[in-house]
Design an enzyme around this catalytic site. Structure first.
Site, mmCIF file in Angstrom:
data_model
loop_
_atom_site.group_PDB
_atom_site.id
_atom_site.type_symbol
_atom_site.label_atom_id
_atom_site.label_comp_id
_atom_site.label_asym_id
_atom_site.label_seq_id
_atom_site.Cartn_x
_atom_site.Cartn_y
_atom_site.Cartn_z
ATOM 1 N N ARG A 234 0.895 -1.133 -0.037
ATOM 2 C CA ARG A 234 0.096 -0.009 0.138
ATOM 3 C C ARG A 234 0.815 1.119 0.014
ATOM 4 O O ARG A 234 1.695 1.302 0.644
ATOM 5 C CB ARG A 234 -0.871 0.091 1.114
ATOM 6 C CG ARG A 234 -1.983 -0.941 1.355
ATOM 7 C CD ARG A 234 -2.893 -0.777 0.241
ATOM 8 N NE ARG A 234 -4.053 -2.040 0.240
ATOM 9 C CZ ARG A 234 -3.764 -3.226 -0.423
ATOM 10 N NH1 ARG A 234 -2.851 -3.318 -1.272
ATOM 11 N NH2 ARG A 234 -4.857 -3.922 -0.231
ATOM 12 N N GLU A 263 -5.815 6.202 -6.900
ATOM 13 C CA GLU A 263 -6.166 5.138 -7.751
ATOM 14 C C GLU A 263 -7.416 5.142 -8.197
ATOM 15 O O GLU A 263 -8.489 5.276 -7.539
ATOM 16 C CB GLU A 263 -5.755 3.447 -7.458
ATOM 17 C CG GLU A 263 -4.221 3.513 -6.854
ATOM 18 C CD GLU A 263 -4.051 2.149 -6.293
ATOM 19 O OE1 GLU A 263 -4.905 1.045 -6.455
ATOM 20 O OE2 GLU A 263 -2.905 1.734 -5.827
ATOM 21 N N HIS A 283 -1.429 -1.599 -10.181
ATOM 22 C CA HIS A 283 -2.151 -2.091 -8.961
ATOM 23 C C HIS A 283 -2.693 -3.563 -9.355
ATOM 24 O O HIS A 283 -3.871 -4.038 -9.138
ATOM 25 C CB HIS A 283 -3.050 -1.479 -8.299
ATOM 26 C CG HIS A 283 -3.359 -1.967 -6.717
ATOM 27 N ND1 HIS A 283 -3.820 -1.118 -5.690
ATOM 28 C CD2 HIS A 283 -2.868 -3.080 -6.305
ATOM 29 C CE1 HIS A 283 -3.711 -1.760 -4.847
ATOM 30 N NE2 HIS A 283 -3.218 -3.085 -4.961
#
Length: 317
Positions: A234, A263, A283
């Site tokens: 993260r 994001e 991601h």
């Protein structure tokens, strides 16, 4: 018939997961980015349940105001910072969490480690432009991999590194350090020594209050100019702005990132995408077919269980 919505499925990948559509007692609909999907508002207003894709969707007052009929939120994997549990309890919305697999995230981490050290991606991109052998990468064998956090993903990454003849050292909680010692891994005498002696550092902690911003500018500037910093966990684990400042100073010399402060990133002019010393991926640490199969089968079973009248798995009673 309960309406189950899967929000923020950018790829509409969940349409291919059979376990979600085999029970005719439920209607399951996946939505794209909630900010742009034209069907989002109408469907959310009717939703009885949500299945969330990890922490993509923020469940707060603003979101819940759009879903007045919501009874259940089923999180893929463990519940994290994206859900306001107290608010859900206040509104009578049950929250349940599922299970997952560390394999996909660990494999992506290893891919980024090798790609970064070998300078693989810029070599491929240069070849597309008619250039030949523009980079001078290196092998991982004999180098030291530092792992921050030693849970399921970190443990798998350690095994991959050892298989490629890397030395492995661990930093993190007392539990993480003790387990690493028991397994014969290195634990430096200090945090400073950990950052100074690692050729690559990869972060594998959960983002909670205690770990937020715990990778600091000072930590990063203790890294070698030749070292690589990898984050597939993260972005909030790193002090805001610290990595960019450290990269400008040349310590570490390179970063590979699968996670970002905001994001998704649609902007091709995003500053991180413009850096030659950063490799970015969108991601995708957990975005694989096998991983999705595990996540969503578990999440949907939790939905079925709840609507059958069994609330024993609700975590915000």
């Amino acid at each position: 018939m309960p309406l189950v919505i899967i929000p923020d499925d950018y790829q509409k990948a969940t349409k291919q997961i059979q376990a979600l559509y085999q029970n005719s007692d439920f209607e399951v609909v996946c939505l794209g980015d909630l900010n742009s999907d034209p069907k989002a508002e109408a469907l959310l207003s009717k939703a009885d349940a949500l299945i969330l894709i990890r922490e993509r969707t923020l469940i707060d007052e603003k979101f819940l105001s759009k879903a007045p009929n919501l009874k259940l939120i089923s999180q893929t994997g463990k519940v994290a910072y994206n859900i306001d549990l107290a608010l859900c309890k206040q509104r009578g919305i049950a929250v349940v969490e599922g299970s997952g697999s560390p394999v996909a995230a660990a494999e992506l981490t290893w891919l980024l480690i090798q790609s970064s050290i070998r300078r693989f991606t810029p070599s491929v991109e240069a070849m597309k432009k008619g250039q030949w052998q523009t980079e001078f990468g290196d092998t991982v064998a004999g180098k030291t991999l530092g792992i921050v956090g030693y849970g399921k993903i970190g443990q798998l990454v350690a095994k991959y590194a050892q298989a490629f003849d890397m030395k492995v050292q661990v930093w993190g909680s007392e539990r993480a350090q003790n387990q690493a010692r028991q397994e014969g891994l290195l634990v430096p005498d200090s945090r400073e020594a950990f950052f100074q002696t690692s050729d690559a550092i990869t972060v594998h902690q959960r983002l909670v209050k205690e770990t937020t911003g715990n990778i600091t500018f000072s930590d990063l500037t203790h890294m070698k100019p030749t070292a690589v910093f990898i984050n597939t966990a993260r972005s909030g684990l790193v002090e805001k702005g610290a990595l960019e400042k450290a990269l400008d100073l040349g310590t570490p010399g390179f970063a590979a990132l699968d996670v970002f402060d905001s994001e998704p990133i649609w902007d091709t002019e995003h500053p991180l995408l413009k850096r030659d010393n950063v490799l970015c991926s969108p991601h995708i640490g957990y975005v694989t077919k096998s991983c999705y199969d595990i996540y969503f089968e578990s999440a949907f079973k939790n939905v079925e269980k709840y609507f059958s009248g069994d609330e024993s798995h609700v975590i915000n009673k």
